[in-house]
Motif scaffolding. Structure first.
Motif, mmCIF file in Angstrom:
data_model
loop_
_atom_site.group_PDB
_atom_site.id
_atom_site.type_symbol
_atom_site.label_atom_id
_atom_site.label_comp_id
_atom_site.label_asym_id
_atom_site.label_seq_id
_atom_site.Cartn_x
_atom_site.Cartn_y
_atom_site.Cartn_z
ATOM 1 N N ILE A 40 0.839 -0.836 0.095
ATOM 2 C CA ILE A 40 0.014 0.116 0.197
ATOM 3 C C ILE A 40 0.906 0.879 0.398
ATOM 4 C CG2 ILE A 40 -0.268 0.579 2.513
ATOM 5 C CD1 ILE A 40 -2.898 0.724 2.024
ATOM 6 N N GLU A 41 0.455 2.837 -0.389
ATOM 7 C CA GLU A 41 0.878 3.496 -1.126
ATOM 8 C C GLU A 41 0.459 4.939 -0.734
ATOM 9 O OE1 GLU A 41 3.112 7.199 -2.235
ATOM 10 O OE2 GLU A 41 0.922 6.169 -3.127
ATOM 11 N N TYR A 42 0.761 5.530 -0.063
ATOM 12 C CA TYR A 42 0.752 7.319 0.751
ATOM 13 C C TYR A 42 1.688 8.048 0.795
ATOM 14 C CZ TYR A 42 -1.986 10.626 3.553
ATOM 15 O OH TYR A 42 -2.479 11.172 4.126
ATOM 16 N N GLN A 43 1.704 8.944 0.543
ATOM 17 C CA GLN A 43 2.907 10.132 0.180
ATOM 18 C C GLN A 43 4.482 9.798 -0.083
ATOM 19 O OE1 GLN A 43 2.411 13.488 3.124
ATOM 20 N NE2 GLN A 43 0.312 12.765 3.516
ATOM 21 N N GLY A 44 4.070 8.818 -0.396
ATOM 22 C CA GLY A 44 5.323 8.090 -0.709
ATOM 23 C C GLY A 44 6.124 7.097 -0.054
ATOM 24 N N TYR A 45 5.344 6.714 1.340
ATOM 25 C CA TYR A 45 5.883 5.619 2.218
ATOM 26 C C TYR A 45 4.995 4.012 2.004
ATOM 27 C CZ TYR A 45 7.236 9.086 5.485
ATOM 28 O OH TYR A 45 8.261 10.529 6.008
ATOM 29 N N PHE A 46 5.511 2.850 1.280
ATOM 30 C CA PHE A 46 5.146 1.914 1.842
ATOM 31 C C PHE A 46 5.244 0.816 2.638
ATOM 32 C CE2 PHE A 46 6.881 3.518 -1.920
ATOM 33 C CZ PHE A 46 5.948 3.730 -2.990
ATOM 34 N N GLY A 86 -6.457 -2.956 10.985
ATOM 35 C CA GLY A 86 -7.848 -2.627 10.856
ATOM 36 C C GLY A 86 -8.663 -4.160 10.743
ATOM 37 N N ARG A 87 -10.025 -4.235 10.996
ATOM 38 C CA ARG A 87 -11.177 -4.735 10.160
ATOM 39 C C ARG A 87 -11.088 -5.098 8.576
ATOM 40 N NH1 ARG A 87 -10.591 -8.182 14.614
ATOM 41 N NH2 ARG A 87 -10.594 -7.409 16.491
ATOM 42 N N SER A 88 -11.191 -4.102 8.289
ATOM 43 C CA SER A 88 -11.833 -4.023 6.693
ATOM 44 C C SER A 88 -11.360 -3.841 6.025
ATOM 45 C CB SER A 88 -12.678 -3.148 6.712
ATOM 46 O OG SER A 88 -12.748 -1.941 6.790
ATOM 47 N N VAL A 89 -10.525 -3.629 5.067
ATOM 48 C CA VAL A 89 -9.557 -2.827 4.004
ATOM 49 C C VAL A 89 -9.547 -2.000 4.032
ATOM 50 C CG1 VAL A 89 -8.829 -2.843 1.365
ATOM 51 C CG2 VAL A 89 -9.259 -4.866 2.381
ATOM 52 N N GLU A 90 -11.014 -0.531 4.276
ATOM 53 C CA GLU A 90 -11.010 0.694 4.088
ATOM 54 C C GLU A 90 -10.675 0.740 5.444
ATOM 55 O OE1 GLU A 90 -11.128 4.087 3.168
ATOM 56 O OE2 GLU A 90 -11.149 2.442 1.489
ATOM 57 N N GLU A 91 -10.075 0.461 6.583
ATOM 58 C CA GLU A 91 -10.421 0.944 8.251
ATOM 59 C C GLU A 91 -8.739 0.675 7.830
ATOM 60 O OE1 GLU A 91 -10.571 -1.558 11.880
ATOM 61 O OE2 GLU A 91 -12.648 -0.737 11.374
ATOM 62 N N LEU A 92 -8.128 -0.271 7.229
ATOM 63 C CA LEU A 92 -6.061 -0.473 6.884
ATOM 64 C C LEU A 92 -6.310 0.322 6.531
ATOM 65 C CD1 LEU A 92 -4.125 -3.034 7.715
ATOM 66 C CD2 LEU A 92 -4.652 -3.722 5.435
ATOM 67 N N LYS A 93 -6.491 0.659 5.083
ATOM 68 C CA LYS A 93 -5.803 2.088 4.615
ATOM 69 C C LYS A 93 -5.910 3.399 5.294
ATOM 70 C CE LYS A 93 -7.308 0.592 -0.468
ATOM 71 N NZ LYS A 93 -8.538 0.755 -1.767
ATOM 72 N N GLN A 94 -7.127 3.721 6.315
ATOM 73 C CA GLN A 94 -7.190 4.781 6.512
ATOM 74 C C GLN A 94 -6.189 5.123 7.881
ATOM 75 O OE1 GLN A 94 -9.575 7.207 5.819
ATOM 76 N NE2 GLN A 94 -8.009 8.519 7.175
ATOM 77 N N ALA A 95 -6.332 3.377 8.534
ATOM 78 C CA ALA A 95 -5.495 3.554 10.131
ATOM 79 C C ALA A 95 -3.739 3.777 9.186
ATOM 80 C CB ALA A 95 -5.051 1.907 10.294
ATOM 81 N N PHE A 96 -3.738 3.100 7.631
ATOM 82 C CA PHE A 96 -2.353 3.249 7.395
ATOM 83 C C PHE A 96 -1.661 4.915 6.812
ATOM 84 C CE2 PHE A 96 0.260 3.917 3.118
ATOM 85 C CZ PHE A 96 1.302 3.413 3.751
ATOM 86 N N ARG A 97 -2.835 5.659 6.237
ATOM 87 C CA ARG A 97 -2.904 6.758 6.306
ATOM 88 C C ARG A 97 -3.140 7.992 7.826
ATOM 89 N NH1 ARG A 97 -6.788 5.531 2.189
ATOM 90 N NH2 ARG A 97 -8.550 6.041 3.325
ATOM 91 N N ASP A 98 -3.530 7.644 8.133
ATOM 92 C CA ASP A 98 -3.366 8.181 9.839
ATOM 93 C C ASP A 98 -2.067 7.830 10.230
ATOM 94 O OD1 ASP A 98 -6.724 8.970 9.471
ATOM 95 O OD2 ASP A 98 -6.719 7.336 10.444
ATOM 96 N N SER A 99 -1.269 6.665 10.065
ATOM 97 C CA SER A 99 0.028 6.640 10.862
ATOM 98 C C SER A 99 1.370 7.086 10.066
ATOM 99 C CB SER A 99 -0.081 5.288 10.846
ATOM 100 O OG SER A 99 -0.623 4.079 11.871
ATOM 101 N N VAL A 100 0.480 6.934 8.875
ATOM 102 C CA VAL A 100 1.696 8.470 8.730
ATOM 103 C C VAL A 100 1.198 9.692 8.820
ATOM 104 C CG1 VAL A 100 2.464 8.671 6.063
ATOM 105 C CG2 VAL A 100 1.769 6.506 6.255
ATOM 106 N N ASP A 101 0.663 10.092 8.626
ATOM 107 C CA ASP A 101 0.478 11.519 8.653
ATOM 108 C C ASP A 101 0.739 11.517 10.835
ATOM 109 O OD1 ASP A 101 -1.060 12.013 6.656
ATOM 110 O OD2 ASP A 101 -3.124 12.297 7.082
#
Length: 108
Positions: free
Chosen positions: A2-8, A35-50
C-alpha cells in the motif's frame, strides 16, 4: 503493498485475531497500523503516516523518507567490466544505463 505520500506498507492478515496489520517499510522508525476491513486498514495506514509526519514536525525533525533515490550496488569485477562496456558503447553513463535496465525490468 500500500502507498501513501511516498511511504509503502506491507500488509498481513492475522487469522487468529481476525485483523489486518501492517508496517511501513524502508525507514528506521517503526510505524504500524491495523484494521478489520480493507477500508479501515487503508485509513489507519494514512493516519499513521500523517501522525508520524506531524510528530516529526513537532520535534523539529525531518521525517525519514523511505527512498532517497540512491543505493550502493556491489558487482563482481567481471560483471562490472561488462556492464561498463555496454554503457559506454551506448553512449551513456553507467548510472544512466543501469537505471534504464532497472526501469525496463520493473515495467514488466
Amino acid at each position: 503493498m500500500i502507498e501513501y505520500q511516498g511511504y509503502f506498507g506491507r500488509i498481513e492478515f492475522d487469522d487468529s485475531a481476525d485483523i489486518f496489520h501492517g508496517e511501513v517499510l524502508g525507514i528506521r522508525d517503526v510505524i504500524t497500523f491495523e484494521g478489520r476491513s480493507v477500508e479501515e486498514l487503508k485509513q489507519a495506514f494514512r493516519d499513521s503516516v500523517d501522525d508520524y509526519i506531524e510528530f516529526c514536525t513537532e520535534r523539529g525533525e525531518e521525517p525519514e523518507k523511505p527512498f532517497s533515490g540512491k543505493f550502493l550496488l556491489r558487482l563482481g569485477p567481471d560483471l562490472h567490466r561488462r556492464v561498463s562496456a555496454q554503457a559506454e558503447a551506448s553512449g551513456k553513463s553507467l548510472n544512466a544505463w543501469i537505471s534504464e535496465r532497472l526501469e525496463e525490468s520493473s515495467a514488466s
